[in-house]
Write a protein that holds these residues in place. Structure first.
Motif, PDB file in Angstrom:
ATOM      1  N   LEU A  44       0.826  -1.203   0.000  1.00 24.87           N
ATOM      2  CA  LEU A  44       0.000   0.000   0.000  1.00 24.87           C
ATOM      3  C   LEU A  44       0.866   1.260   0.000  1.00 24.87           C
ATOM      4  N   MET A  45       1.951   1.233   0.776  1.00 21.07           N
ATOM      5  CA  MET A  45       2.834   2.394   0.920  1.00 21.07           C
ATOM      6  C   MET A  45       4.243   1.996   0.483  1.00 21.07           C
ATOM      7  N   PRO A  46       5.024   2.970  -0.004  1.00 23.21           N
ATOM      8  CA  PRO A  46       6.382   2.632  -0.441  1.00 23.21           C
ATOM      9  C   PRO A  46       7.274   2.127   0.693  1.00 23.21           C
ATOM     10  N   ASN A  47       6.950   2.506   1.923  1.00 24.34           N
ATOM     11  CA  ASN A  47       7.789   2.033   3.040  1.00 24.34           C
ATOM     12  C   ASN A  47       7.219   0.781   3.713  1.00 24.34           C
ATOM     13  N   TYR A  48       6.268   0.105   3.065  1.00 25.88           N
ATOM     14  CA  TYR A  48       5.778  -1.199   3.531  1.00 25.88           C
ATOM     15  C   TYR A  48       6.480  -2.278   2.704  1.00 25.88           C
ATOM     16  N   PRO A  49       6.835  -3.408   3.341  1.00 25.73           N
ATOM     17  CA  PRO A  49       7.628  -4.414   2.622  1.00 25.73           C
ATOM     18  C   PRO A  49       6.838  -5.294   1.645  1.00 25.73           C
ATOM     19  N   LYS A  50       7.494  -5.686   0.552  1.00 21.88           N
ATOM     20  CA  LYS A  50       6.985  -6.739  -0.333  1.00 21.88           C
ATOM     21  C   LYS A  50       7.285  -8.059   0.353  1.00 21.88           C
ATOM     22  N   LEU A  51       6.375  -9.002   0.268  1.00 25.74           N
ATOM     23  CA  LEU A  51       6.563 -10.265   0.976  1.00 25.74           C
ATOM     24  C   LEU A  51       6.716 -11.467   0.059  1.00 25.74           C
ATOM     25  N   ALA A  52       6.314 -11.329  -1.197  1.00 29.54           N
ATOM     26  CA  ALA A  52       6.357 -12.460  -2.128  1.00 29.54           C
ATOM     27  C   ALA A  52       7.770 -12.994  -2.280  1.00 29.54           C
ATOM     28  N   GLY A  53       7.913 -14.296  -2.119  1.00 30.44           N
ATOM     29  CA  GLY A  53       9.202 -14.944  -2.312  1.00 30.44           C
ATOM     30  C   GLY A  53      10.131 -14.858  -1.116  1.00 30.44           C
ATOM     31  N   GLN A  54       9.666 -14.244  -0.044  1.00 32.11           N
ATOM     32  CA  GLN A  54      10.516 -14.121   1.147  1.00 32.11           C
ATOM     33  C   GLN A  54      10.785 -15.503   1.758  1.00 32.11           C
ATOM     34  N   ASN A  55      11.949 -15.673   2.299  1.00 37.50           N
ATOM     35  CA  ASN A  55      12.309 -16.910   2.995  1.00 37.50           C
ATOM     36  C   ASN A  55      11.293 -17.202   4.107  1.00 37.50           C
ATOM     37  N   ALA A  56      10.769 -18.436   4.134  1.00 33.55           N
ATOM     38  CA  ALA A  56       9.691 -18.776   5.065  1.00 33.55           C
ATOM     39  C   ALA A  56      10.098 -18.640   6.537  1.00 33.55           C
ATOM     40  N   ALA A  57      11.292 -19.125   6.864  1.00 28.30           N
ATOM     41  CA  ALA A  57      11.728 -19.079   8.261  1.00 28.30           C
ATOM     42  C   ALA A  57      11.897 -17.627   8.730  1.00 28.30           C
ATOM     43  N   ILE A  91       0.458 -18.352  11.208  1.00 28.19           N
ATOM     44  CA  ILE A  91       1.644 -17.576  10.819  1.00 28.19           C
ATOM     45  C   ILE A  91       2.572 -18.446   9.975  1.00 28.19           C
ATOM     46  N   LYS A  92       2.754 -19.704  10.415  1.00 35.60           N
ATOM     47  CA  LYS A  92       3.629 -20.625   9.683  1.00 35.60           C
ATOM     48  C   LYS A  92       3.059 -20.914   8.293  1.00 35.60           C
ATOM     49  N   ALA A  93       1.755 -21.153   8.222  1.00 29.85           N
ATOM     50  CA  ALA A  93       1.108 -21.451   6.932  1.00 29.85           C
ATOM     51  C   ALA A  93       1.261 -20.263   5.975  1.00 29.85           C
ATOM     52  N   ILE A  94       1.102 -19.056   6.505  1.00 34.90           N
ATOM     53  CA  ILE A  94       1.232 -17.860   5.658  1.00 34.90           C
ATOM     54  C   ILE A  94       2.687 -17.708   5.195  1.00 34.90           C
ATOM     55  N   ALA A  95       3.629 -17.948   6.098  1.00 30.20           N
ATOM     56  CA  ALA A  95       5.053 -17.826   5.739  1.00 30.20           C
ATOM     57  C   ALA A  95       5.421 -18.824   4.642  1.00 30.20           C
ATOM     58  N   ASP A  96       4.922 -20.055   4.772  1.00 29.29           N
ATOM     59  CA  ASP A  96       5.195 -21.074   3.753  1.00 29.29           C
ATOM     60  C   ASP A  96       4.601 -20.648   2.411  1.00 29.29           C
ATOM     61  N   TYR A  97       3.378 -20.152   2.475  1.00 33.68           N
ATOM     62  CA  TYR A  97       2.706 -19.698   1.253  1.00 33.68           C
ATOM     63  C   TYR A  97       3.495 -18.565   0.581  1.00 33.68           C
ATOM     64  N   LEU A  98       3.855 -17.547   1.363  1.00 35.67           N
ATOM     65  CA  LEU A  98       4.556 -16.382   0.794  1.00 35.67           C
ATOM     66  C   LEU A  98       5.882 -16.777   0.143  1.00 35.67           C
ATOM     67  N   SER A  99       6.573 -17.744   0.762  1.00 37.24           N
ATOM     68  CA  SER A  99       7.882 -18.148   0.232  1.00 37.24           C
ATOM     69  C   SER A  99       7.748 -18.797  -1.142  1.00 37.24           C
ATOM     70  N   LYS A 100       6.535 -19.289  -1.438  1.00 39.47           N
ATOM     71  CA  LYS A 100       6.330 -19.983  -2.726  1.00 39.47           C
ATOM     72  C   LYS A 100       5.761 -19.070  -3.802  1.00 39.47           C
TER      73      LYS A 100
END
Ligand code: HEC
Length: 103
Positions: A44-57, A91-100
């Motif tokens: 939404l904002m330029p100072n908010y992080p992109k999460l797609a592809g981020q390492n799950a752990a 939280i874990k399920a979302i992290a796994d999803y985002l990493s993919k």
């Protein structure tokens, strides 16, 4: 006993894809996409992080730290307000999803 074994085998087979699907669903249901954009690609904002592809752990740890207050910098206050909506398993399920998700 045979029935139990069959059930365990079946659960193991289906649990991985179900987890990934849940993460995607949760990301929308828990309002994460409002700030991080669809699939965590367009914040939404330029100072908010992109999460797609981020390492799950890493993503999992950051979410836990933002929830607990251990990470308290930048714009974490904006996100902390919604973190009561997700438990550790979610939280874990979302992290796994985002990493993919392909960034
Ligand atoms: C109100 C806006 C908002 C909402 C809603 C929100 N976030 Fe965030 N999120 C942020 C901001 C802003 C940051 C960066 C905090 C900082 O600057 O330290 C962040 C950081 C993160 C990070 C760490 C990224 C990194 O690179 O360190 C993850 C992972 C994350 N959010 C996931 C989620 C998930 C999953 C949800 C839904 C349960 C969610 N966020 C809901 C605004 C939000």
């Amino acid at each position: 006993m045979k029935k139990v074994m069959a059930f365990v085998a079946l659960t193991a087979l289906v649990s991985a894809p179900v987890l990934a699907a849940d993460g995607a669903k949760l990301f929308g249901e828990k309002t994460c996409n409002a700030c991080h954009g669809p699939e965590g690609k367009k914040p939404l904002m330029p100072n908010y992080p992109k999460l797609a592809g981020q390492n799950a752990a890493y993503a999992e740890q950051q979410m836990k730290d933002i929830k607990s207050g251990a990470r308290n910098n930048g714009q974490t206050a904006a996100m902390k307000g919604v973190m009561h909506l997700v438990n550790d398993a979610e939280i874990k399920a979302i992290a796994d999803y985002l990493s993919k998700v392909k960034p």
